[in-house]
Write an enzyme that holds these catalytic residues in place. Structure first.
Site, PDB file in Angstrom:
ATOM      1  N   HIS A   6     -34.902   1.738  21.492  1.00 15.90           N
ATOM      2  CA  HIS A   6     -34.117   1.510  22.701  1.00 15.90           C
ATOM      3  C   HIS A   6     -33.625   0.068  22.815  1.00 15.90           C
ATOM      4  CE1 HIS A   6     -35.299   5.459  24.047  1.00 15.90           C
ATOM      5  NE2 HIS A   6     -36.579   5.145  23.965  1.00 15.90           N
TER       6      HIS A   6
ATOM      7  N   HIS B  41     -33.191  10.598  28.145  1.00 17.38           N
ATOM      8  CA  HIS B  41     -32.998  12.022  27.855  1.00 17.38           C
ATOM      9  C   HIS B  41     -31.944  12.643  28.758  1.00 17.38           C
ATOM     10  CE1 HIS B  41     -37.382  12.132  26.157  1.00 17.38           C
ATOM     11  NE2 HIS B  41     -36.566  11.349  25.458  1.00 17.38           N
TER      12      HIS B  41
END
Length: 298
Positions: free
Chosen positions: A254, A70
């Protein structure tokens, strides 16, 4: 600028401070709770220790920093190419589960233009990786474009698809406030295994079938796919240079995006490093962003 919160998986207090760095330094995480040269962890693809739940970086000395996606998305999306990111423990604070608090802090603090030219990674031919039914692909494009498809059994998420050009501040306007999400059954399983200890209904969107359990509901009807795009931008930032290309992820996560970067750098004919002139720099993520573009949250 300093941010305080808790780690999503550890549940422990965490503090993060973003500091300026000279041209060519790239983005480097520094574990300030550890002394000595081994406390620095460059934000680069080959230091990723793959995990399905977050992005974790580990340096040669075994020092790790977890859940970097993030803040990486915020830095990339605001056009920050060089920064030293101090963290006082093993995990980045989750804050509200999105990149918006980081973006707000970065833009409020202001950006400094360095004298040296910006370089970018231009995709020259298609590169694709697959894991079972999931895949991720990079193809040539004059800007960074992110396209994502997700499919979930829970009706609150279901099938979602979105595509965005990342230039002209679209990350800040369209993606930055989209929060991480999960199914209630997954939360129960993770907590039983000592994970997601810092997760709450305030820093994640939790769904159960057709119900959204988080107070206030969704920030966007398609918040889930927007957050997957946010994650992808942060993970692509681990290329070390801004990317000029079209990323398309189908049920990707991811680990698969990291697979894609590994495949890209294994094929020297699939990319080139270019020096950005003014016109090219204006097409990079972060060009022209400003504080007023961050969506307001009730």
């Amino acid at each position: 600028m300093t941010f305080q919160g808790v780690g999503l998986h550890s549940g422990k207090p965490a503090q993060l401070t973003i500091r300026p760095a000279p041209a060519g330094a790239g983005i480097v995480f520094r574990r300030v709770d550890i002394t000595g040269a081994s406390n620095e962890i460059p934000a680069i693809w080959h230091l990723v220790e793959q995990s399905p739940l977050c992005t974790r970086l580990v340096n040669a000395a075994g020092v790790a920093i977890t859940t970097v996606e993030h803040v990486m998305a915020a830095l990339v999306g605001c056009g920050v190419h060089n920064a030293l990111v101090d963290v006082d423990g093993p995990e980045v604070p989750i804050l509200d589960g999105s990149a918006a608090p980081f973006v707000r802090g970065i833009l409020a603090n202001g950006l400094r233009q360095l004298a040296e030219p910006v370089h970018a990674l231009r995709i020259l031919r298609a590169v694709e990786v697959r894991r079972a039914s999931a895949w991720a692909r990079l193809t040539p494009n004059e800007t960074l474009k992110i396209e994502f498809d997700i499919e979930f059994e829970d009706a609150a998420i279901g099938v979602q698809k979105k595509i965005l050009n990342m230039s002209n501040g679209s990350f800040v306007r369209e993606l930055s406030n989209s929060r991480t999400f999960c199914r209630k059954a997954d939360v129960d399983h993770m907590r039983a295994n000592g994970l997601a200890l810092g997760g709450t209904l305030e820093n994640a969107v939790v769904v159960d079938g057709e119900k959204v359990l988080s107070p206030g509901g969704l920030r966007h009807a398609d918040e889930a796919v927007r957050h997957k795009m946010l994650d992808a931008l942060g993970d692509l930032g681990l290329a070390g240079l801004p990317i000029l290309g079209h990323y398309h992820g189908f049920r990707a996560g991811h680990a698969l995006t990291n697979d894609l970067l590994r495949a890209l750098f294994a094929d020297k004919n699939a990319f080139e490093v270019v020096e950005c002139d003014a016109a090219t720099a204006a097409r990079l993520p972060g060009a022209g962003v400003h504080l007023g573009e961050i969506p307001q949250v009730a």
